[in-house]
Design a protein around this motif. Structure first.
Motif, PDB file in Angstrom:
ATOM      1  N   CYS A  67       4.736   1.037   3.252  1.00 42.18           N
ATOM      2  CA  CYS A  67       3.504   0.973   2.448  1.00 42.18           C
ATOM      3  C   CYS A  67       3.704   0.764   1.145  1.00 42.18           C
ATOM      4  CB  CYS A  67       2.749   2.235   2.591  1.00 42.18           C
ATOM      5  SG  CYS A  67       2.808   3.234   4.223  1.00 42.18           S
ATOM      6  N   CYS A  70       3.215  -3.155  -0.464  1.00 38.56           N
ATOM      7  CA  CYS A  70       2.042  -3.546  -1.230  1.00 38.56           C
ATOM      8  C   CYS A  70       1.353  -2.379  -2.136  1.00 38.56           C
ATOM      9  CB  CYS A  70       1.385  -3.671  -0.171  1.00 38.56           C
ATOM     10  SG  CYS A  70       1.537  -5.324   1.087  1.00 38.56           S
ATOM     11  N   HIS A  71       1.539  -1.140  -1.729  1.00 46.55           N
ATOM     12  CA  HIS A  71       0.877  -0.101  -2.318  1.00 46.55           C
ATOM     13  C   HIS A  71       1.421   0.357  -3.745  1.00 46.55           C
ATOM     14  CE1 HIS A  71      -2.851   0.149  -0.016  1.00 46.55           C
ATOM     15  NE2 HIS A  71      -2.216   0.056   0.870  1.00 46.55           N
TER      16      HIS A  71
HETATM   17  C1  HEC Z   1       0.646  -6.253   3.364  1.00 49.15           C
HETATM   18  C2  HEC Z   1       0.323  -5.391   2.253  1.00 49.15           C
HETATM   19  C3  HEC Z   1      -0.080  -3.734   2.914  1.00 49.15           C
HETATM   20  C4  HEC Z   1       0.663  -2.993   3.656  1.00 49.15           C
HETATM   21  C5  HEC Z   1       1.965  -3.136   3.962  1.00 49.15           C
HETATM   22  C6  HEC Z   1      -0.282  -1.588   3.420  1.00 49.15           C
HETATM   23  N1  HEC Z   1      -1.208  -1.864   2.878  1.00 49.15           N
HETATM   24 FE1  HEC Z   1      -2.823  -0.549   2.717  1.00 49.15          FE
HETATM   25  N2  HEC Z   1      -4.105  -1.839   1.897  1.00 49.15           N
HETATM   26  C7  HEC Z   1      -3.896  -3.292   1.602  1.00 49.15           C
HETATM   27  C8  HEC Z   1      -4.656  -3.794   0.929  1.00 49.15           C
HETATM   28  C9  HEC Z   1      -4.657  -5.199   0.145  1.00 49.15           C
HETATM   29  C10 HEC Z   1      -5.608  -2.907   0.545  1.00 49.15           C
HETATM   30  C11 HEC Z   1      -7.008  -3.104   0.009  1.00 49.15           C
HETATM   31  C12 HEC Z   1      -8.196  -3.695   0.629  1.00 49.15           C
HETATM   32  C13 HEC Z   1      -8.643  -2.890   1.626  1.00 49.15           C
HETATM   33  O1  HEC Z   1      -9.248  -1.747   1.415  1.00 49.15           O
HETATM   34  O2  HEC Z   1      -8.560  -3.168   2.764  1.00 49.15           O
HETATM   35  C14 HEC Z   1      -5.065  -1.670   1.515  1.00 49.15           C
HETATM   36  C15 HEC Z   1      -6.024  -0.569   1.523  1.00 49.15           C
HETATM   37  C16 HEC Z   1      -5.497   0.690   2.125  1.00 49.15           C
HETATM   38  C17 HEC Z   1      -6.393   1.795   2.090  1.00 49.15           C
HETATM   39  C18 HEC Z   1      -7.857   2.076   1.816  1.00 49.15           C
HETATM   40  C19 HEC Z   1      -7.935   2.464   0.075  1.00 49.15           C
HETATM   41  C20 HEC Z   1      -9.482   2.509  -0.322  1.00 49.15           C
HETATM   42  O3  HEC Z   1      -9.472   2.264  -1.374  1.00 49.15           O
HETATM   43  O4  HEC Z   1     -10.576   2.462   0.456  1.00 49.15           O
HETATM   44  C21 HEC Z   1      -5.447   2.778   2.485  1.00 49.15           C
HETATM   45  C22 HEC Z   1      -5.931   4.309   2.657  1.00 49.15           C
HETATM   46  C23 HEC Z   1      -4.267   2.277   2.668  1.00 49.15           C
HETATM   47  N3  HEC Z   1      -4.356   0.860   2.316  1.00 49.15           N
HETATM   48  C24 HEC Z   1      -3.027   2.956   3.081  1.00 49.15           C
HETATM   49  C25 HEC Z   1      -1.913   2.444   3.489  1.00 49.15           C
HETATM   50  C26 HEC Z   1      -0.901   3.002   3.913  1.00 49.15           C
HETATM   51  C27 HEC Z   1      -0.754   4.330   4.297  1.00 49.15           C
HETATM   52  C28 HEC Z   1       0.201   1.987   4.413  1.00 49.15           C
HETATM   53  C29 HEC Z   1       1.455   2.215   5.200  1.00 49.15           C
HETATM   54  C30 HEC Z   1       1.436   2.798   6.392  1.00 49.15           C
HETATM   55  C31 HEC Z   1      -0.385   0.720   3.943  1.00 49.15           C
HETATM   56  N4  HEC Z   1      -1.573   0.990   3.287  1.00 49.15           N
HETATM   57  C32 HEC Z   1       0.441  -0.461   4.094  1.00 49.15           C
HETATM   58  C33 HEC Z   1      -2.404  -3.969   1.845  1.00 49.15           C
HETATM   59  C34 HEC Z   1      -1.349  -3.311   2.334  1.00 49.15           C
END
Ligand code: HEC
Length: 144
Positions: A67, A70-71
């Motif tokens: 994660c 990206c985050h």
């Molecule tokens: C390729 C890039 C990428 C990866 C890797 C990724 N994310 Fe995300 N994630 C995003 C993006 C861009 C958003 C914002 C847009 C959305 O809400 O979908 C997001 C949104 C989220 C949200 C919702 C947040 C909200 O404000 O509603 C959560 C919770 C989250 N990610 C957790 C994770 C976790 C835990 C992992 C690893 C297991 C992970 N993400 C891996 C790109 C990524």
């Protein structure tokens, strides 16, 4: 008649321009974010390992690998791979504060393909087990 049609066209073009100037409605990192309802199959889910230091440590290991790119390491939305995405990763400490565990679980499991998110957030339900998702959430819940 012709003139009012012209006027409507001008107004449409102007509002399209204004919308694109705001980034097409993509949520800014520090403002509220549009979210849909949590589907019934996820609603009401509760973290069975909330507050456990062991679960948080296991979750940190999973988070750092899957994660953080990206985050960002602390969930601020500033990971190197997130910088070029639209919409960008949101601040996860804020996401935790603004939503509930069931929503966070749902978004990790299902990713961001669906409305209203339409993002490159991957779906993890076939990659991480339910226990692992809760460990990651326990780690995210320590972000400030
Ligand atoms: C390729 C890039 C990428 C990866 C890797 C990724 N994310 Fe995300 N994630 C995003 C993006 C861009 C958003 C914002 C847009 C959305 O809400 O979908 C997001 C949104 C989220 C949200 C919702 C947040 C909200 O404000 O509603 C959560 C919770 C989250 N990610 C957790 C994770 C976790 C835990 C992992 C690893 C297991 C992970 N993400 C891996 C790109 C990524």
């Amino acid at each position: 008649m012709k003139r009012s049609f012209y006027l409507v066209a001008v107004i449409l073009v102007l509002s399209a321009l204004m919308l694109s100037a705001c980034g097409g409605g993509a949520p800014a990192a520090d403002s509220g974010k549009e979210r849909g309802a949590t589907p019934a199959e996820y609603a009401g889910k509760k973290n069975p390992v909330a507050g456990s230091a062991d679960a948080a440590a296991a979750g940190k290991a999973l988070y750092d690998v899957n994660c953080a790119s990206c985050h960002g390491e602390k969930g601020a939305g500033d990971g190197p791979a997130g910088a070029s995405l639209s919409p960008k990763p949101y601040n996860l400490a804020k996401a935790v504060a603004e939503t509930d565990e069931a929503y966070i679980y749902y978004r990790i499991a299902e990713g961001g393909m669906m409305d209203p998110y339409k993002s490159s957030m991957p779906a993890w339900k076939d990659i991480l087990s339910e226990d692992e998702i809760w460990q990651v959430i326990t780690h995210i819940q320590t972000f400030k």
